[in-house]
Design a protein around this motif. Structure first.
Motif, PDB file in Angstrom:
ATOM      1  N   ILE A   1       0.855  -1.173   0.000  1.00 52.61           N
ATOM      2  CA  ILE A   1       0.000   0.000   0.000  1.00 52.61           C
ATOM      3  C   ILE A   1       0.900   1.235   0.000  1.00 52.61           C
ATOM      4  CG2 ILE A   1      -0.259  -0.017   2.530  1.00 52.61           C
ATOM      5  CD1 ILE A   1      -3.131   1.109   1.999  1.00 52.61           C
ATOM      6  N   LYS A   2       0.623   2.112  -0.955  1.00 51.09           N
ATOM      7  CA  LYS A   2       1.395   3.367  -1.083  1.00 51.09           C
ATOM      8  C   LYS A   2       0.673   4.444  -0.303  1.00 51.09           C
ATOM      9  CE  LYS A   2       3.789   6.524  -3.987  1.00 51.09           C
ATOM     10  NZ  LYS A   2       4.810   6.940  -3.004  1.00 51.09           N
ATOM     11  N   VAL A   3       1.409   5.110   0.581  1.00 43.70           N
ATOM     12  CA  VAL A   3       0.812   6.142   1.430  1.00 43.70           C
ATOM     13  C   VAL A   3       1.594   7.448   1.273  1.00 43.70           C
ATOM     14  CG1 VAL A   3       0.038   4.399   3.098  1.00 43.70           C
ATOM     15  CG2 VAL A   3       2.251   5.526   3.424  1.00 43.70           C
ATOM     16  N   ASN A   4       1.065   8.521   1.812  1.00 42.47           N
ATOM     17  CA  ASN A   4       1.816   9.776   1.708  1.00 42.47           C
ATOM     18  C   ASN A   4       2.870   9.885   2.826  1.00 42.47           C
ATOM     19  OD1 ASN A   4       0.575  10.727   4.018  1.00 42.47           O
ATOM     20  ND2 ASN A   4      -0.778  12.165   2.951  1.00 42.47           N
ATOM     21  N   ASP A   5       3.698  10.891   2.746  1.00 47.86           N
ATOM     22  CA  ASP A   5       4.819  10.996   3.693  1.00 47.86           C
ATOM     23  C   ASP A   5       4.357  11.041   5.144  1.00 47.86           C
ATOM     24  OD1 ASP A   5       6.176  11.151   1.369  1.00 47.86           O
ATOM     25  OD2 ASP A   5       7.184  13.064   1.779  1.00 47.86           O
TER      26      ASP A   5
ATOM     27  N   PHE B   1       5.274  -7.059   8.038  1.00 49.90           N
ATOM     28  CA  PHE B   1       5.278  -5.799   7.295  1.00 49.90           C
ATOM     29  C   PHE B   1       6.703  -5.310   7.091  1.00 49.90           C
ATOM     30  CE2 PHE B   1       1.276  -5.999   9.606  1.00 49.90           C
ATOM     31  CZ  PHE B   1       0.383  -5.859   8.562  1.00 49.90           C
ATOM     32  N   GLU B   2       6.870  -4.587   6.018  1.00 56.98           N
ATOM     33  CA  GLU B   2       8.158  -3.956   5.753  1.00 56.98           C
ATOM     34  C   GLU B   2       7.883  -2.515   5.316  1.00 56.98           C
ATOM     35  OE1 GLU B   2      11.864  -4.962   2.760  1.00 56.98           O
ATOM     36  OE2 GLU B   2      10.404  -6.528   3.170  1.00 56.98           O
ATOM     37  N   MET B   3       8.613  -1.582   5.896  1.00 57.71           N
ATOM     38  CA  MET B   3       8.435  -0.173   5.538  1.00 57.71           C
ATOM     39  C   MET B   3       9.439   0.158   4.425  1.00 57.71           C
ATOM     40  SD  MET B   3       6.072   0.772   7.827  1.00 57.71           S
ATOM     41  CE  MET B   3       6.061   2.561   7.578  1.00 57.71           C
ATOM     42  N   LEU B   4       8.951   0.437   3.234  1.00 53.17           N
ATOM     43  CA  LEU B   4       9.836   0.725   2.103  1.00 53.17           C
ATOM     44  C   LEU B   4      10.052   2.230   2.011  1.00 53.17           C
ATOM     45  CD1 LEU B   4       8.179  -1.763  -0.409  1.00 53.17           C
ATOM     46  CD2 LEU B   4      10.107  -2.189   1.131  1.00 53.17           C
TER      47      LEU B   4
ATOM     48  N   ILE C   1       4.121   0.446   2.269  1.00 51.76           N
ATOM     49  CA  ILE C   1       4.175  -0.562   3.327  1.00 51.76           C
ATOM     50  C   ILE C   1       3.869  -1.903   2.659  1.00 51.76           C
ATOM     51  CG2 ILE C   1       3.251  -1.322   5.550  1.00 51.76           C
ATOM     52  CD1 ILE C   1       2.186   1.644   5.819  1.00 51.76           C
ATOM     53  N   LYS C   2       4.773  -2.830   2.830  1.00 49.46           N
ATOM     54  CA  LYS C   2       4.609  -4.141   2.204  1.00 49.46           C
ATOM     55  C   LYS C   2       4.099  -5.126   3.246  1.00 49.46           C
ATOM     56  CE  LYS C   2       7.881  -7.448   0.410  1.00 49.46           C
ATOM     57  NZ  LYS C   2       9.145  -7.585  -0.341  1.00 49.46           N
ATOM     58  N   ALA C   3       3.078  -5.886   2.892  1.00 51.37           N
ATOM     59  CA  ALA C   3       2.554  -6.929   3.778  1.00 51.37           C
ATOM     60  C   ALA C   3       2.856  -8.287   3.162  1.00 51.37           C
ATOM     61  CB  ALA C   3       1.043  -6.776   3.947  1.00 51.37           C
TER      62      ALA C   3
END
Lengths: 160, 160, 160, 160, 160, 160
Positions: free
Chosen positions: D34-38, D88-91, D97-99
């Protein structure tokens, strides 16, 4: 003489003990009918070929409900169904739609209730999708057709 | 002439739009029967008085299932039922058990499906609890008895 | 600057208080895609016209899942959806199938999560029904398209 | 050439027959982003260390949803999962955020759908908990990473 | 003198009729405790600060269960909860963990059962996550703390 | 020294891996009490004999809930219960109703949580059905009584 299996000696409801039963292949087929008026009958028949697919929706509802039988019937055991299908037959003369549900499992108890639940919810879904046209539909002759496997042996429905 | 309400103009299944419908009081009553053999009939009758309470269990199963109708019937709306009851009648002559389910809500759509689902699962629960004795039980004549409220008006079942 | 609404001042998850919010009409549309190989693309396209109806099954799964959103997403409120539909588009050039889910309610909170859940489960059902052919399918670009109603105002997706 | 496994020869949806399949250990790993804002990215990252634990909530939602896959995907078999985890991994570079969901079972069918469902609902839960800040999040690249066990053999995702 | 409200005049269980009740704001708070051994107490306390978050998991389980109360308690009405939270307190002297659940709705019936269910499942989740260490945990003093709204008036728990 | 089994080495919640555990027969018994006032005590006692069957309803609710444990407790495995029963005892001196739940399975993990869940929901159902008379009921002393089977060995409750 038979005895209720879902009550203990005090008459209290129990989920019966199947711990020591063997896991065997078990199948069950159940069927039932819904009587509809001429207009609904024609629309459903057309729909199953072109668009407005009542039976396709009812088939899915029946299969999904069979998987939920253990949630609906209080004393039913949860089973891992290994197959489930719902078929329909359009009975022209009587304007009835017949639903037949086949269920299989490898487990410690039979799948009669799953097959019957599949039929019931499939018929109810037909009712739901057609009730805007007419509410005089009737569901009838819902019963077990046959079962195989398990200690109680095979069963084949005999018309009385 | 009526039209299916659960399909759009392309024939695709939809949960119909009731956004602008008014919240009104709606009731529905449905009924159905299960035919059992003499032995089951007697045992159920006794049980409802002393112990081994088949009908008590079926009543609860029917009420709980009515609340789950939206999960079972694909295009049904979730409704907050404001009343639900299931009653039984022992029909001595025909050795049938009749189930009647009454449902009420204050909402935007009717509760016919909830009442029918309550009947179906109540009958199935009777079947489940008696099937160790005999599997030739048949469920029949399951239909809506009456409904009130809503744009489509009241409905009373007419024997055909 | 925004704040998470699903945590209290101690950082503990809560189902946010909407008691005093007004019941208004709310809509949400979400969409997403699944990329399939050529063979699956052709089979699904044919199926939607003749037999083997992948999209019909996915549509029903999406609608039923939207109704279950409150059970799946921990902090989601239960809402009485007043409309739900799922549509598909076959994107020939990219061999993608696009799912679009529209949800409406009259309630105190929005239906974004319901629309997104409908899309997700519809796409997953396509995956499930096609995975015997090829498992390299990818689901992408799943997002909210628009929403209306509620205090936070309307939203329209802007391609970045 | 492959064939849909979830339809019979008439094109009707069925839950496929796995009765005779052997019970073997099966694993599946699926992932998605999931792509999120800063702003959301920073808040989630902090939260996972101190308070306001978005990822902790999403992890639980994903695991619970994986167990419900059979209820959500119409033709899926119920399976007794023997393990389920969501990581989860924070890219940092892409603010994604990768699940990743890993599922195991000893059973007659695979757990691909359970792993994918775990990913989808984990991502949706992140969406739900962050949507008060920004609704432009997008979920993408959701796919199977690998599976082992079962007649169809092992699978490893190949980037195309 | 009081009467059971969940039985009709024949003693049959019914979901009571609330059709004519007014929709008002209703709140309920319930609480309960689980007594654990020293080792568990310390681990849970640390976990809630650093890692291994027992209480975070129990909180989510309690909130999700409160939303499912209508499925668990046979005669409970489905309600649209407008707020739900679960908080914990570590009681050092007695090595107990106290759970408190607050629920609100705007509806026709109260939310006592939802608050109590939230407490029960939160406590059970603590039990589940700690039982590998010691199984002598005991859950106690689970009761309603207060309620507001509805015809039966407000209630505040009085220690007897 | 024991370790939490439901967290990985990073402290993240996981459904623990039981893939390689053997399927063995496992049983668990749990119990708990609800303290009621004199009036409720008498009514429940009469009801269980004549009409207004509080305990019959609570028994069914407890059994149905035990089957749903995997849906309620986040890290619980789904198990196919092979037996489940709930019994009650009326404790005259203390005006308490004691609920005892026995669960069996043949599986890879134990059924402690199922037995405890059965007790909790049975007690909550008693609360629900009696709360119109008095809301000062308290549920207490809910704990595991014994378990057999599984690697961690047998357990028998010791009064401390």
């Amino acid at each position: 003489m038979g005895e209720f299996s879902h009550f203990d000696q005090h008459g209290n409801a129990v989920m019966v003990d199947v711990t020591k039963k063997k896991e065997t292949t078990r199948t069950a087929i159940a069927q039932g009918k819904i009587k509809v008026n001429d207009e609904i009958f024609e629309k459903v028949k057309e729909g199953s070929m072109a668009k407005g697919d009542v039976l396709g929706t009812a088939r899915i509802a029946g299969i999904m409900a069979a998987k939920k039988t253990f949630e609906l019937i209080p004393m039913c055991h949860l089973l891992m169904l290994t197959k489930c299908k719902v078929d329909f037959e359009m009975l022209e003369e009587t304007k009835e739609i017949k639903a037949v549900c086949l269920v299989k499992t490898t487990g410690k108890t039979g799948v009669e209730m799953e097959a019957l639940t599949g039929v019931q919810i499939a018929l109810l879904t037909i009712y739901d999708m057609c009730k805007a046209i007419d509410k005089h539909m009737v569901m009838s002759e819902i019963h077990l057709v046959e079962k195989t496997g398990g200690k109680s042996g095979d069963f084949v429905w005999k018309e009385s």
